[in-house]
Design a protein around this motif. Structure first.
Motif, PDB file in Angstrom:
ATOM      1  N   HIS A 132     -20.688 -18.354  37.636  1.00 39.25           N
ATOM      2  CA  HIS A 132     -21.824 -18.128  36.743  1.00 39.25           C
ATOM      3  C   HIS A 132     -21.741 -16.752  36.087  1.00 39.25           C
ATOM      4  N   LYS A 133     -21.337 -15.748  36.868  1.00 43.21           N
ATOM      5  CA  LYS A 133     -21.185 -14.401  36.289  1.00 43.21           C
ATOM      6  C   LYS A 133     -20.091 -14.396  35.237  1.00 43.21           C
ATOM      7  N   GLY A 134     -19.004 -15.113  35.502  1.00 41.68           N
ATOM      8  CA  GLY A 134     -17.933 -15.200  34.519  1.00 41.68           C
ATOM      9  C   GLY A 134     -18.400 -15.869  33.231  1.00 41.68           C
ATOM     10  N   LYS A 135     -19.195 -16.917  33.357  1.00 38.32           N
ATOM     11  CA  LYS A 135     -19.727 -17.595  32.178  1.00 38.32           C
ATOM     12  C   LYS A 135     -20.639 -16.674  31.381  1.00 38.32           C
ATOM     13  N   LEU A 136     -21.493 -15.942  32.096  1.00 36.33           N
ATOM     14  CA  LEU A 136     -22.408 -15.009  31.437  1.00 36.33           C
ATOM     15  C   LEU A 136     -21.635 -13.906  30.738  1.00 36.33           C
ATOM     16  N   LYS A 137     -20.577 -13.428  31.380  1.00 36.43           N
ATOM     17  CA  LYS A 137     -19.764 -12.369  30.786  1.00 36.43           C
ATOM     18  C   LYS A 137     -19.103 -12.847  29.500  1.00 36.43           C
ATOM     19  N   ARG A 138     -18.617 -14.091  29.505  1.00 33.84           N
ATOM     20  CA  ARG A 138     -17.992 -14.644  28.290  1.00 33.84           C
ATOM     21  C   ARG A 138     -19.008 -14.795  27.168  1.00 33.84           C
ATOM     22  N   GLN A 139     -20.221 -15.169  27.522  1.00 34.36           N
ATOM     23  CA  GLN A 139     -21.268 -15.298  26.507  1.00 34.36           C
ATOM     24  C   GLN A 139     -21.610 -13.945  25.892  1.00 34.36           C
ATOM     25  N   LEU A 140     -21.637 -12.906  26.722  1.00 35.28           N
ATOM     26  CA  LEU A 140     -21.960 -11.565  26.227  1.00 35.28           C
ATOM     27  C   LEU A 140     -20.838 -11.017  25.346  1.00 35.28           C
ATOM     28  N   ARG A 141     -19.590 -11.359  25.707  1.00 30.51           N
ATOM     29  CA  ARG A 141     -18.474 -10.915  24.878  1.00 30.51           C
ATOM     30  C   ARG A 141     -18.553 -11.508  23.473  1.00 30.51           C
ATOM     31  N   ALA A 142     -19.072 -12.728  23.408  1.00 33.16           N
ATOM     32  CA  ALA A 142     -19.196 -13.388  22.104  1.00 33.16           C
ATOM     33  C   ALA A 142     -20.247 -12.716  21.234  1.00 33.16           C
ATOM     34  N   GLN A 143     -21.150 -11.993  21.877  1.00 35.43           N
ATOM     35  CA  GLN A 143     -22.194 -11.263  21.121  1.00 35.43           C
ATOM     36  C   GLN A 143     -21.845  -9.774  21.109  1.00 35.43           C
ATOM     37  N   GLN A 144     -20.831  -9.422  20.372  1.00 33.08           N
ATOM     38  CA  GLN A 144     -20.292  -8.061  20.399  1.00 33.08           C
ATOM     39  C   GLN A 144     -21.212  -7.035  19.753  1.00 33.08           C
ATOM     40  N   ASN A 145     -22.249  -7.498  19.073  1.00 30.88           N
ATOM     41  CA  ASN A 145     -23.161  -6.546  18.445  1.00 30.88           C
ATOM     42  C   ASN A 145     -24.207  -6.009  19.416  1.00 30.88           C
ATOM     43  N   LEU A 146     -24.196  -6.501  20.672  1.00 31.80           N
ATOM     44  CA  LEU A 146     -25.167  -6.022  21.654  1.00 31.80           C
ATOM     45  C   LEU A 146     -24.786  -4.630  22.160  1.00 31.80           C
ATOM     46  N   SER A 147     -25.800  -3.819  22.398  1.00 30.40           N
ATOM     47  CA  SER A 147     -25.566  -2.499  22.982  1.00 30.40           C
ATOM     48  C   SER A 147     -25.407  -2.622  24.481  1.00 30.40           C
ATOM     49  N   TRP A 148     -24.944  -1.550  25.122  1.00 32.42           N
ATOM     50  CA  TRP A 148     -24.788  -1.572  26.576  1.00 32.42           C
ATOM     51  C   TRP A 148     -26.134  -1.763  27.273  1.00 32.42           C
ATOM     52  N   GLU A 149     -27.195  -1.189  26.669  1.00 31.50           N
ATOM     53  CA  GLU A 149     -28.524  -1.337  27.248  1.00 31.50           C
ATOM     54  C   GLU A 149     -28.980  -2.799  27.217  1.00 31.50           C
ATOM     55  N   GLU A 150     -28.685  -3.469  26.117  1.00 25.93           N
ATOM     56  CA  GLU A 150     -29.068  -4.877  25.994  1.00 25.93           C
ATOM     57  C   GLU A 150     -28.271  -5.760  26.962  1.00 25.93           C
ATOM     58  N   ILE A 151     -26.999  -5.436  27.127  1.00 18.86           N
ATOM     59  CA  ILE A 151     -26.163  -6.188  28.062  1.00 18.86           C
ATOM     60  C   ILE A 151     -26.681  -6.022  29.491  1.00 18.86           C
ATOM     61  N   ALA A 152     -26.988  -4.769  29.865  1.00 21.17           N
ATOM     62  CA  ALA A 152     -27.510  -4.507  31.211  1.00 21.17           C
ATOM     63  C   ALA A 152     -28.834  -5.218  31.419  1.00 21.17           C
ATOM     64  N   ARG A 153     -29.676  -5.251  30.375  1.00 19.53           N
ATOM     65  CA  ARG A 153     -30.975  -5.919  30.478  1.00 19.53           C
ATOM     66  C   ARG A 153     -30.802  -7.416  30.705  1.00 19.53           C
ATOM     67  N   LYS A 154     -29.814  -8.013  30.052  1.00 18.92           N
ATOM     68  CA  LYS A 154     -29.564  -9.440  30.210  1.00 18.92           C
ATOM     69  C   LYS A 154     -29.140  -9.769  31.645  1.00 18.92           C
ATOM     70  N   TYR A 155     -28.299  -8.906  32.227  1.00 21.56           N
ATOM     71  CA  TYR A 155     -27.899  -9.112  33.620  1.00 21.56           C
ATOM     72  C   TYR A 155     -29.096  -8.991  34.566  1.00 21.56           C
ATOM     73  N   GLN A 156     -29.957  -7.980  34.278  1.00 19.18           N
ATOM     74  CA  GLN A 156     -31.102  -7.742  35.147  1.00 19.18           C
ATOM     75  C   GLN A 156     -32.134  -8.858  35.062  1.00 19.18           C
ATOM     76  N   ASN A 157     -32.259  -9.457  33.886  1.00 22.88           N
ATOM     77  CA  ASN A 157     -33.248 -10.505  33.672  1.00 22.88           C
ATOM     78  C   ASN A 157     -32.752 -11.887  34.111  1.00 22.88           C
ATOM     79  N   GLU A 158     -31.512 -11.946  34.542  1.00 27.04           N
ATOM     80  CA  GLU A 158     -30.973 -13.227  34.998  1.00 27.04           C
ATOM     81  C   GLU A 158     -31.692 -13.643  36.275  1.00 27.04           C
ATOM     82  N   GLU A 159     -32.515 -14.688  36.190  1.00 27.24           N
ATOM     83  CA  GLU A 159     -33.361 -15.091  37.311  1.00 27.24           C
ATOM     84  C   GLU A 159     -32.580 -15.817  38.403  1.00 27.24           C
ATOM     85  N   ASP A 160     -31.616 -16.631  38.017  1.00 24.67           N
ATOM     86  CA  ASP A 160     -30.887 -17.429  38.999  1.00 24.67           C
ATOM     87  C   ASP A 160     -29.398 -17.121  38.914  1.00 24.67           C
TER      88      ASP A 160
END
Length: 327
Positions: A132-160
């Protein structure tokens, strides 16, 4: 005329004799008399049907259930240590291979039967979390316009972190489940994990509930293996998978002799020294020898309704992974 009278006399005597014997007060005689030897043979078959093996000992089916329960109740606290000693740690690789063969995806619903200490369940949780972490990481790579803060927030907000995956550990032995729960707390496993006290021959679950059913080194201890396989088929969803990790019959003569020597001369001694229980480990060794051959077990799985049944031998054929699909 004499001949006819003689026949009539014999017929009359025969009928009278049957009536007498049907009313005979001797216990058991009445039920077996009409069919003679067949009746006796039927009673013998009934007696044999209630007997089974407990290692190399012949016991009643009810007695085997109690004996197996007491074996695992006795060895529960030292189970992991003894597994390492008996297999020289290779059992960990065998269990890893079972999960790799399963290759679960996020969202998989797993039932692990006779898995009280949690070895398969914990590996499953670690595997699907990494997936699941690998899948999430691939999804974030596809959104290269995200800042590091936004990426960290997405990981933190991952409920499951398991992506919806769940594992239910079902075991008939309370002590084994107790050890498993203690290990889960020590390793930090909380989410996606449930513990159920239940019998492999009569699972307390609805039909078509799980994606995968696993049983590792447990099915040889079941009294009615066919019934356990039918229950596995029942609780799996259409397209679900059955995976069994179990000891097999070693075909290599040299490996077989060494394996027998180690099993019968070393393992019971280790059981006495480490767990203070020679008899339980003697049974565990003997139960391996009583388990059906690879081909026989494959046929039993097919008879339960599974399709595409295969087995894969591991470590010189000492253990094997059997698998099948519910179509």
């Amino acid at each position: 005329m004499a001949t006819h009278r003689s026949c009539a006399l014999w017929s009359y005597c025969g009928l009278r004799w049957l009536r007498v014997m049907r009313c005979c007060p001797f216990p058991g005689f009445r039920s077996s008399w009409p069919r003679g030897p067949l009746g006796v043979r039927h009673l013998s078959q009934e007696k044999q049907a209630t007997e089974t093996h407990f290692g190399f000992e012949t016991v009643s089916e009810e007695e085997k259930g109690d004996k197996v329960y007491h074996v695992f109740e006795s060895v529960a606290k030292k189970y992991d240590v003894m597994n390492d000693m008996m297999s020289l740690g290779i059992h960990r690789i065998w269990k890893d291979m079972l999960v790799w063969k399963m290759h679960p995806f996020p969202g998989t619903q797993l039932l692990d039967v006779a898995g009280g200490t949690g070895d398969i369940a914990f590996r499953f949780l670690n595997y699907v979390e990494a997936q699941h972490k690998g899948k999430l990481k691939r999804q974030l790579r596809a959104q290269q316009n995200l800042s590091w803060e936004e990426i960290a927030r997405k990981y933190q907000n991952e409920e499951d972190p398991l992506g919806g995956s769940r594992v239910v550990v079902c075991d008939i032995n309370k002590e084994m489940l107790k050890v498993g729960k203690q290990k889960a707390r020590a390793q930090g496993h909380k989410a996606g994990l449930a513990w159920v006290l239940g019998d492999a021959e009569e699972l307390p679950f609805d039909d078509d509930k799980f994606d995968v059913y696993t049983i590792a080194f447990g099915i040889r201890n079941v009294t009615h293996i066919n019934q356990a396989l039918q229950e596995a088929h029942r609780v799996l969803k259409p397209g679900g998978r059955f995976l069994c990790l179990e000891f097999s019959q070693v075909n290599n003569p040299l490996v077989s002799r060494l394996y027998d020597l180690y099993s019968f001369q070393v393992i019971p001694v280790l059981g006495e020294v480490i767990a203070g229980d020679w008899k339980s480990y003697q049974y565990l060794v003997e139960s391996i020898r009583q388990f059906p051959s690879q081909e026989e077990f494959k046929e039993m799985i097919q008879d339960a309704g599974f399709e595409k049944v295969t087995y894969e031998s591991l470590t010189s054929g000492i253990v094997a992974i059997h698998s099948g699909f519910k179509l």
